[in-house]
Enzyme design. Structure first.
Site, PDB file in Angstrom:
ATOM      1  N   CYS A  38       7.374  -7.879  -6.346  1.00 56.23           N
ATOM      2  CA  CYS A  38       7.757  -6.785  -7.227  1.00 56.23           C
ATOM      3  C   CYS A  38       8.680  -7.069  -8.289  1.00 56.23           C
ATOM      4  O   CYS A  38       9.856  -7.190  -7.984  1.00 56.23           O
ATOM      5  CB  CYS A  38       8.124  -5.636  -6.552  1.00 56.23           C
ATOM      6  N   CYS A  79      11.150  -4.412  -9.262  1.00 56.80           N
ATOM      7  CA  CYS A  79      12.007  -4.128  -8.108  1.00 56.80           C
ATOM      8  C   CYS A  79      13.220  -5.044  -8.281  1.00 56.80           C
ATOM      9  O   CYS A  79      14.371  -4.784  -8.130  1.00 56.80           O
ATOM     10  CB  CYS A  79      11.327  -4.069  -6.715  1.00 56.80           C
ATOM     11  N   ASP A  80      12.771  -6.460  -8.056  1.00 54.09           N
ATOM     12  CA  ASP A  80      13.582  -7.468  -8.009  1.00 54.09           C
ATOM     13  C   ASP A  80      14.168  -8.236  -9.370  1.00 54.09           C
ATOM     14  O   ASP A  80      14.993  -9.129  -9.037  1.00 54.09           O
ATOM     15  CB  ASP A  80      13.140  -8.269  -6.810  1.00 54.09           C
TER      16      ASP A  80
HETATM   17  C1  LIG Z   1      10.245  -5.805  -0.955  1.00 56.92           C
HETATM   18  C2  LIG Z   1       9.854  -4.484  -1.590  1.00 56.92           C
HETATM   19  C3  LIG Z   1      10.657  -3.955  -2.400  1.00 56.92           C
HETATM   20  C4  LIG Z   1      10.681  -2.999  -3.220  1.00 56.92           C
HETATM   21  N1  LIG Z   1      11.645  -2.494  -4.099  1.00 56.92           N
HETATM   22  C5  LIG Z   1      11.643  -1.499  -4.843  1.00 56.92           C
HETATM   23  C6  LIG Z   1      12.633  -0.992  -5.430  1.00 56.92           C
HETATM   24  O1  LIG Z   1      13.557  -1.751  -5.688  1.00 56.92           O
HETATM   25  N2  LIG Z   1      12.432   0.044  -6.224  1.00 56.92           N
HETATM   26  C7  LIG Z   1      11.054   0.783  -6.354  1.00 56.92           C
HETATM   27  O2  LIG Z   1      11.222   1.594  -6.981  1.00 56.92           O
HETATM   28  N3  LIG Z   1      10.033   0.402  -5.416  1.00 56.92           N
HETATM   29  C8  LIG Z   1      10.255  -0.794  -4.723  1.00 56.92           C
HETATM   30  N4  LIG Z   1       9.353  -1.275  -4.040  1.00 56.92           N
HETATM   31  C9  LIG Z   1       7.991  -0.323  -4.099  1.00 56.92           C
HETATM   32  C10 LIG Z   1       8.091   0.752  -3.215  1.00 56.92           C
HETATM   33  O3  LIG Z   1       8.575   0.282  -1.932  1.00 56.92           O
HETATM   34  C11 LIG Z   1       6.798   1.276  -2.985  1.00 56.92           C
HETATM   35  O4  LIG Z   1       6.252   1.593  -4.185  1.00 56.92           O
HETATM   36  C12 LIG Z   1       7.002   2.803  -2.358  1.00 56.92           C
HETATM   37  O5  LIG Z   1       7.349   2.554  -0.844  1.00 56.92           O
HETATM   38  C13 LIG Z   1       5.560   3.433  -2.014  1.00 56.92           C
HETATM   39  O6  LIG Z   1       5.654   4.522  -1.292  1.00 56.92           O
HETATM   40  P1  LIG Z   1       4.454   5.124  -0.442  1.00 56.92           P
HETATM   41  O7  LIG Z   1       5.097   6.395   0.163  1.00 56.92           O
HETATM   42  O8  LIG Z   1       3.277   5.379  -1.306  1.00 56.92           O
HETATM   43  O9  LIG Z   1       3.985   4.114   0.520  1.00 56.92           O
HETATM   44  P2  LIG Z   1       4.654   3.311   1.635  1.00 56.92           P
HETATM   45  O10 LIG Z   1       6.054   3.021   1.570  1.00 56.92           O
HETATM   46  O11 LIG Z   1       3.831   1.942   1.660  1.00 56.92           O
HETATM   47  O12 LIG Z   1       4.669   4.031   2.999  1.00 56.92           O
HETATM   48  C14 LIG Z   1       3.090   4.175   3.626  1.00 56.92           C
HETATM   49  C15 LIG Z   1       3.426   4.804   4.886  1.00 56.92           C
HETATM   50  O13 LIG Z   1       2.225   5.235   5.484  1.00 56.92           O
HETATM   51  C16 LIG Z   1       2.193   4.762   6.785  1.00 56.92           C
HETATM   52  N5  LIG Z   1       0.630   4.430   7.157  1.00 56.92           N
HETATM   53  C17 LIG Z   1      -0.329   4.051   6.771  1.00 56.92           C
HETATM   54  N6  LIG Z   1      -1.372   4.121   7.404  1.00 56.92           N
HETATM   55  C18 LIG Z   1      -1.214   5.064   8.256  1.00 56.92           C
HETATM   56  C19 LIG Z   1      -1.942   5.472   9.191  1.00 56.92           C
HETATM   57  N7  LIG Z   1      -3.244   5.251   9.342  1.00 56.92           N
HETATM   58  N8  LIG Z   1      -1.483   6.629  10.223  1.00 56.92           N
HETATM   59  C20 LIG Z   1      -0.171   6.918   9.785  1.00 56.92           C
HETATM   60  N9  LIG Z   1       0.582   6.463   8.923  1.00 56.92           N
HETATM   61  C21 LIG Z   1      -0.019   5.522   8.324  1.00 56.92           C
HETATM   62  C22 LIG Z   1       3.028   3.218   6.800  1.00 56.92           C
HETATM   63  O14 LIG Z   1       3.316   3.301   8.452  1.00 56.92           O
HETATM   64  C23 LIG Z   1       4.224   3.791   6.253  1.00 56.92           C
HETATM   65  O15 LIG Z   1       5.159   4.884   6.837  1.00 56.92           O
HETATM   66  C24 LIG Z   1       9.330  -2.394  -3.327  1.00 56.92           C
HETATM   67  C25 LIG Z   1       8.470  -2.669  -2.303  1.00 56.92           C
HETATM   68  C26 LIG Z   1       8.575  -4.065  -1.732  1.00 56.92           C
HETATM   69  C27 LIG Z   1       7.408  -4.409  -0.861  1.00 56.92           C
END
Ligand SMILES: Cc1cc2nc3c(=O)[nH]c(=O)nc-3n(C[C@H](O)[C@H](O)[C@H](O)COP(=O)(O)OP(=O)(O)OC[C@H]3O[C@@H](n4cnc5c(N)ncnc54)[C@H](O)[C@@H]3O)c2cc1C
Length: 309
Positions: A131, A134-135
């Site tokens: 990303c 992000c980084d």
């Molecule tokens: C290394 C890294 C660094 C990042 N740094 C930044 C940053 O600095 N700033 C920024 O804004 N964004 C950053 N991001 C992006 C950010 O992490 C994502 O945009 C954000 O986490 C998305 O949130 P979400 O809730 O949609 O999904 P996610 O965070 O992916 O969460 C998904 C959730 O769903 C759960 N899940 C999936 N399938 C199931 C199931 N069948 N049953 C129950 N639960 C389930 C998972 O266990 C998890 O808890 C980064 C990403 C990465 C990988």
């Protein structure tokens, strides 16, 4: 029977949990295998508003969970294995047990596609990242040569964004032309700080012995010639895989598996809402996921008020 079940405890799920809990809906929030979601895998988050010095990703997510629990959200370490939307209430199979619910918020996120190299895994967060937004601004990448892998719109966007920080950005693609939209490809290739490396794949990230990225070994797949490109960062932009396999055939999705919202966060199944990276292949940020989680919670609350009248 539950009023609201939320699948996922990333930024989208926990924000939906906070809002539905404050609306007295007593949500059941299921963590899946990654409690706290993707942000727990990063050390410092510098672009989530409200934290001028930045905040550790794990700590941010722990705080979000506590905030939701304070208002009555019930967070359970459990995974949804299948769903049945054929009749109401909807039935979820959660670790082998059935849970009935009036509404569902899907916030299951998306994973990154990986190159599949051992060295990539060993150097993740030590220069290997997925990303640029992000980084990219981290001090370790400033005025250094950087490498982006990929040939689509995301790779072009990441490469262009990184030219603000890196001394030069190599764009490594396995074909001889970019897959990105024409305008994006032209803009990328016209950027004097971006140097494309065509027909090539990364075969190794260097240097595991030094425990940081110092370069990449690259192979031309047509000539089989190898070269080493020095760099401080490897940004992998070869796509994402939404965690939506359990909804296949049960909810409208695009060809890549992203859930398609109909209006706001509503899906084509009444009472089922979607938020975060599992329906967003454009922004993919913590704050946008949180915003969508808030919207899904409000939509679910209004749906429940509507059916109770
Ligand atoms: C290394 C890294 C660094 C990042 N740094 C930044 C940053 O600095 N700033 C920024 O804004 N964004 C950053 N991001 C992006 C950010 O992490 C994502 O945009 C954000 O986490 C998305 O949130 P979400 O809730 O949609 O999904 P996610 O965070 O992916 O969460 C998904 C959730 O769903 C759960 N899940 C999936 N399938 C199931 C199931 N069948 N049953 C129950 N639960 C389930 C998972 O266990 C998890 O808890 C980064 C990403 C990465 C990988």
């Amino acid at each position: 029977m539950e009023k609201v079940v939320i699948i996922g405890t990333g930024c989208a799920g926990l924000t939906a949990a906070l809002y539905t809990a404050r609306a007295n809906l007593n949500p059941l929030v299921l963590t899946g295998t990654m409690p706290g979601g993707l942000l727990t895998t990063t050390s410092i988050v510098e672009n989530f508003p409200g934290f001028p010095e930045g905040i550790d990703g794990y700590e941010l997510m722990t705080r979000m969970q506590k905030q939701a629990e304070r208002f009555g959200a019930r967070v359970k370490f459990a995974t949804v294995e299948s769903v049945d939307f054929s009749k109401k209430p909807y039935v979820l199979n959660v670790d082998g047990e059935n849970v009935e619910t009036e509404t569902l918020i899907i916030a299951s996120g998306a994973g990154h596609r990986h190159l599949g190299l051992d060295s990539e895994v060993k150097l993740e967060k030590k220069g290997v990242t997925y990303c640029a937004t992000c980084d990219g601004a981290l001090p370790m990448f400033r005025n250094q040569p950087l490498v982006v892998v990929g040939g689509g719109d995301s790779a072009c966007e990441e490469a262009t964004y990184l030219t603000r920080f890196g001394s030069i950005v190599y764009l490594i693609h396995r074909r001889d032309s970019l897959r990105a939209s024409k305008i994006m490809a032209e803009r990328t290739l016209a950027n004097p700080k971006i140097k494309p490396i065509w027909d090539s794949v990364v075969t190794e990230v260097l240097d595991v012995a030094q425990d940081k990225v110092t370069g990449v070994r690259v192979k031309n797949i047509k000539t089989c010639e190898e070269q080493v490109i020095s760099c401080a960062g490897l940004f992998i932009a070869i796509g994402h895989v939404p965690n939506t396999q359990i909804f296949a055939g049960k909810i409208d999705m695009d060809e890549n598996g992203y859930v398609i919202p109909k209006r706001g966060t509503e899906t084509n199944v009444p009472g089922v809402f979607v938020a975060g990276d599992c329906s967003d292949h454009v922004y993919r940020q913590a704050i946008t996921a949180a915003g969508m989680g808030c919207a899904a919670a409000i939509d679910a609350e209004r749906y429940l008020s509507g059916i109770s009248q």
